[in-house]
Scaffold this motif. Structure first.
Motif, PDB file in Angstrom:
ATOM      1  N   MET A   1       0.842  -1.199   0.000  1.00 23.56           N
ATOM      2  CA  MET A   1       0.000   0.000   0.000  1.00 23.56           C
ATOM      3  C   MET A   1       0.877   1.249   0.000  1.00 23.56           C
ATOM      4  O   MET A   1       0.627   2.217  -0.709  1.00 23.56           O
ATOM      5  CB  MET A   1      -0.890  -0.018   1.246  1.00 23.56           C
ATOM      6  CG  MET A   1      -1.847   1.142   1.342  1.00 23.56           C
ATOM      7  SD  MET A   1      -3.073   1.131   0.028  1.00 23.56           S
ATOM      8  CE  MET A   1      -4.319   0.077   0.774  1.00 23.56           C
TER       9      MET A   1
ATOM     10  N   ARG B   1       1.335   6.547  -8.025  1.00 26.33           N
ATOM     11  CA  ARG B   1       0.139   7.378  -8.010  1.00 26.33           C
ATOM     12  C   ARG B   1       0.514   8.845  -8.228  1.00 26.33           C
ATOM     13  O   ARG B   1      -0.180   9.588  -8.911  1.00 26.33           O
ATOM     14  CB  ARG B   1      -0.507   7.219  -6.635  1.00 26.33           C
ATOM     15  CG  ARG B   1      -1.987   7.211  -6.605  1.00 26.33           C
ATOM     16  CD  ARG B   1      -2.388   6.826  -5.195  1.00 26.33           C
ATOM     17  NE  ARG B   1      -3.741   7.155  -4.878  1.00 26.33           N
ATOM     18  CZ  ARG B   1      -4.739   6.268  -4.947  1.00 26.33           C
ATOM     19  NH1 ARG B   1      -4.516   5.050  -5.315  1.00 26.33           N
ATOM     20  NH2 ARG B   1      -5.959   6.639  -4.617  1.00 26.33           N
TER      21      ARG B   1
ATOM     22  N   GLN C   1      -7.409   0.014 -11.188  1.00 24.98           N
ATOM     23  CA  GLN C   1      -8.334   0.601 -12.161  1.00 24.98           C
ATOM     24  C   GLN C   1      -8.034   0.127 -13.583  1.00 24.98           C
ATOM     25  O   GLN C   1      -8.931   0.025 -14.415  1.00 24.98           O
ATOM     26  CB  GLN C   1      -8.259   2.134 -12.101  1.00 24.98           C
ATOM     27  CG  GLN C   1      -8.841   2.735 -10.827  1.00 24.98           C
ATOM     28  CD  GLN C   1      -8.647   4.252 -10.765  1.00 24.98           C
ATOM     29  OE1 GLN C   1      -7.758   4.804 -11.410  1.00 24.98           O
ATOM     30  NE2 GLN C   1      -9.464   4.919  -9.974  1.00 24.98           N
TER      31      GLN C   1
ATOM     32  N   THR D   1      -4.200  12.173  -3.060  1.00 21.89           N
ATOM     33  CA  THR D   1      -4.552  11.032  -2.216  1.00 21.89           C
ATOM     34  C   THR D   1      -3.364  10.115  -1.943  1.00 21.89           C
ATOM     35  O   THR D   1      -3.439   9.249  -1.077  1.00 21.89           O
ATOM     36  CB  THR D   1      -5.694  10.201  -2.839  1.00 21.89           C
ATOM     37  OG1 THR D   1      -5.317   9.833  -4.170  1.00 21.89           O
ATOM     38  CG2 THR D   1      -6.983  10.988  -2.875  1.00 21.89           C
TER      39      THR D   1
ATOM     40  N   THR E   1      -7.903   2.481   1.752  1.00 22.63           N
ATOM     41  CA  THR E   1      -8.110   3.759   1.078  1.00 22.63           C
ATOM     42  C   THR E   1      -9.545   4.199   1.313  1.00 22.63           C
ATOM     43  O   THR E   1     -10.379   3.409   1.784  1.00 22.63           O
ATOM     44  CB  THR E   1      -7.891   3.623  -0.438  1.00 22.63           C
ATOM     45  OG1 THR E   1      -8.868   2.715  -0.958  1.00 22.63           O
ATOM     46  CG2 THR E   1      -6.506   3.087  -0.752  1.00 22.63           C
TER      47      THR E   1
ATOM     48  N   GLN F   1     -10.460  11.435   1.396  1.00 21.02           N
ATOM     49  CA  GLN F   1     -10.661  10.890   0.049  1.00 21.02           C
ATOM     50  C   GLN F   1     -11.824   9.918  -0.022  1.00 21.02           C
ATOM     51  O   GLN F   1     -12.211   9.314   0.962  1.00 21.02           O
ATOM     52  CB  GLN F   1      -9.399  10.176  -0.412  1.00 21.02           C
ATOM     53  CG  GLN F   1      -8.961   9.040   0.497  1.00 21.02           C
ATOM     54  CD  GLN F   1      -7.666   8.379  -0.005  1.00 21.02           C
ATOM     55  OE1 GLN F   1      -7.703   7.300  -0.555  1.00 21.02           O
ATOM     56  NE2 GLN F   1      -6.564   9.064   0.182  1.00 21.02           N
TER      57      GLN F   1
ATOM     58  N   ILE G   1     -11.260   8.471  -8.162  1.00 18.33           N
ATOM     59  CA  ILE G   1     -10.842   8.903  -6.834  1.00 18.33           C
ATOM     60  C   ILE G   1     -11.166  10.381  -6.669  1.00 18.33           C
ATOM     61  O   ILE G   1     -10.886  11.188  -7.553  1.00 18.33           O
ATOM     62  CB  ILE G   1      -9.318   8.684  -6.656  1.00 18.33           C
ATOM     63  CG1 ILE G   1      -8.955   7.229  -6.914  1.00 18.33           C
ATOM     64  CG2 ILE G   1      -8.861   9.133  -5.286  1.00 18.33           C
ATOM     65  CD1 ILE G   1      -9.657   6.244  -6.030  1.00 18.33           C
TER      66      ILE G   1
END
Lengths: 423, 423
Positions: free
Chosen positions: A68, A75, A99, B71, B96, B137, B146
């Motif tokens: 994580m 990201r 995604q 995020t 998340t 988030q 997101i």
């Protein structure tokens, strides 16, 4: 209209300037009429910094949370890259591994891709977007947890997406001009290889060439996705890796593709092993149970007087401690006198499918080493590769000698364009 | 066994040491027999650094990608926090916003929570884990993109999860000891408030108190979730915000809860507006169409000789340019002489439900300001609040004068424990 997958490594997107430079190159590919999918790594040293933070809070970071943590790096880079592209007037959307449909098993920190379902990517492309995908990460099929793919994971992401999207090519952008006949830091006259077969590339990768990892090439071969390894800092053609030379390039398969070397391994010798059936099995079962991958294995001829033999094998230096501990723990079960550990070794490998039909290659290899005064400690061969273990200190000289002996030296005296560490 | 939601802000987890300290506190809550859900913000300045990077690659970062970028910050802090807790021998899993079931609308950068489906959190808790959730988030209901919740978003995440999980309390850990009767940086004798009603807290938040944001308090009031604002740097009780005082605390509602001030607003005066129906509507429709939130509005008495009047309103300084541009663009439609812009103003507000039944409060407020020599420029009142606009320079003196006049000064001469910026 073709579909191109491009992958940019951390050194190509190390800072805002790098991201803007890469964005321009991506937009060029789009302007040339392609649908473009971009896989991006974390910026520069981001991943190392995150690992450092993890070690500060916990000496043994847990798999799920560690993944994580690390995936935050991509990201950041993918979002910035999408912004930079939009700023050039083109549409872009970024996608996490999850995604993008990168489905993996649940082995945290080194997950394997088990499926790719790129529905959202396809939609984004059909709507005219450039799709930016986080490399190195996926989501586990069973628990829907975030996973990472381990070393070289972004290259694997790129090839896997290229396969799932039936891309024309997977372009791997890096900080070197391509794959060379030897490491240009060691051999000044190393030449860039214009084309290399999957098989030879696999052997080079397994033998220490770091430009492409074995796993990524294996994936590309399985789905027959041509890889084009090239520099993100220049417009030059790089190295094509594929089944057959692409397009109108009449490139003949060279007898020898290149010389690779590797000084990241150590050698363990198990001394005084009874020369009877099952002994080798006991040793390597012990090592396998400790989840250690080994490389070369050599068993000496048994001394008739004692009935004892020695078994040597090589393994990553990083696994040395673990292997010694595992063997010592099982000493009575295996039955050996002692263990010798040597981390001052190096491996030199000559790779080329042509050697199958050229019987003189092995002899020429050993002669070149002998002429350079390099002593050989272990030998291992495959159909298209010969590898030897020598003293680590001898490696640079040995590589140069072999490179010259097989006519791989560049005619040009120009320095090779070489940007960095070859990650 | 109770369920507690704890939220830790960026200053509490600014570095590895902070994360380890917070981990210990979380484990304490678990050891006390609670199920614990933790909402965490990004570490220290991470978010600002990411914003800085975004501005380097694009002058106008796009909403969707900007959210994806920001995020990453919570992803880092939550994973590290889970690791630190595991290192203390307790089970923890991080989630998340999307994994935690925080469903939002699609308004990037300031999304609103429309549903919370905390199934994975519930499962993690039932399996004995401490659940760590990324604040700030969520994921959009329609596109599965997101999103981020905007300013104070992590507090809102915490309260929303507390409501969805039917928590006993939502503890907001910050770098101050609680909510004070005034900003302790301005009023040395400000007292920590032990208990305050949702209504008074809402007015304080709307009037410039920055410890809790209006939106978070509003959410807590709607679902009747008690909030306990306290310091992560001490074990002291902080401020309880709820409908009624909790447990055996016999706290009587104070007439006045506190004095808030705000110097982040500017004043725009529209000069020479025809005093006829529809004029104010034309002005404020123009402002609303530009998506600008305004605060106070005052219309002067019209001068009989000209039939013209002036309309003044306050708004965040950051929106000043946009408001002026919008009004100038619509000048002929509205019909006014000129615009005056003044960003050297401050607002002082007195808040307390008790003032409804204490008619002397308003008079006492104005007298205190007058005695301190502070000139009043605008006045606005609600049932439980009086606010005035003054020169920005007069604000500290005005706040102190009002604080003293209403008997809010602490008896103690000890310095108030106050750790930072009160974010």
């Amino acid at each position: 209209m073709g579909l191109v997958v491009q992958k940019y490594g951390g050194s190509s997107v190390a800072d805002a300037e790098g991201i803007k430079r890469v964005a321009k190159r991506i937009v060029e590919a789009k302007k040339n009429g392609n649908q473009v999918v971009v896989v991006v790594s974390a910026m520069g040293d981001t991943t190392d910094e995150l690992i450092d933070l993890a070690e500060q809070v916990s000496p043994m970071p847990a798999g799920r949370e560690f993944d994580m943590l690390l995936t935050a790096g991509e990201r950041i880079s993918m979002a910035l890259l999408a912004m930079a592209i939009k700023n050039l007037g083109h549409e872009a959307q970024s996608f996490t591994g999850s995604q993008a449909g990168v489905i993996t098993d649940s082995v945290h920190n080194k997950a394997r891709i088990i499926d790719v379902t790129p529905g959202r990517i396809r939609t984004a492309l059909d709507e005219g977007n450039i799709a930016i995908v986080a490399g190195f990460q996926g989501v586990s099929a069973d628990k829907k947890d975030i996973t990472t793919l381990g070393r070289g994971g972004s290259d694997t992401t790129a090839v896997a997406l290229a396969a799932a999207l039936d891309a024309e090519v997977c372009e791997i952008y890096t900080d070197v001009d391509g794959v060379f006949t030897a490491d240009p830091r060691v051999v000044k006259k190393a030449k860039k290889i214009d084309w290399i077969s999957f098989e030879d590339m696999l052997e080079l990768a397994a033998s220490g060439s770091k430009v492409l990892l074995h796993r990524c090439v294996e994936y590309a071969r399985r789905y027959n996705i041509p890889i084009h390894v090239r520099s993100s800092f220049s417009g030059l053609q790089g190295t094509w890796v594929s089944n057959e030379p692409i397009g109108d390039k009449k490139v003949e398969q060279a007898i020898i593709s290149g010389v690779a070397h590797d000084t990241s391994e150590a050698k363990i010798t198990v001394v005084g092993v009874p020369d009877k059936p099952g002994e080798a099995a006991a040793i390597f079962r012990t090592i396998a149970d400790a989840e250690i991958n080994i490389d070369m294995v050599v068993q000496n001829v048994s001394a008739a007087s004692t009935g004892l033999t020695d078994i040597s094998f090589t393994l990553p230096k990083t696994e040395g401690r673990k292997a010694i501990d595992a063997l010592e723990k099982n000493r009575s079960g295996i039955g050996f006198d002692s263990l010798r550990y040597d981390d001052q070794i190096g491996k030199i490998s000559l790779v080329g499918a042509g050697m199958k039909t050229n019987p003189g290659v092995t002899a020429g290899f050993f002669e070149a080493l002998s002429d350079a005064g390099v002593n050989i400690e272990l030998i291992s061969t495959s159909e298209i590769r010969i590898s030897v273990v020598t003293r680590a200190d001898d490696v640079p000289e040995a590589v140069r000698a072999v490179h010259t002996a097989f006519g791989l030296d560049s005619d040009s005296d120009e320095a090779v364009v070489y940007g960095g560490t070859g990650r």
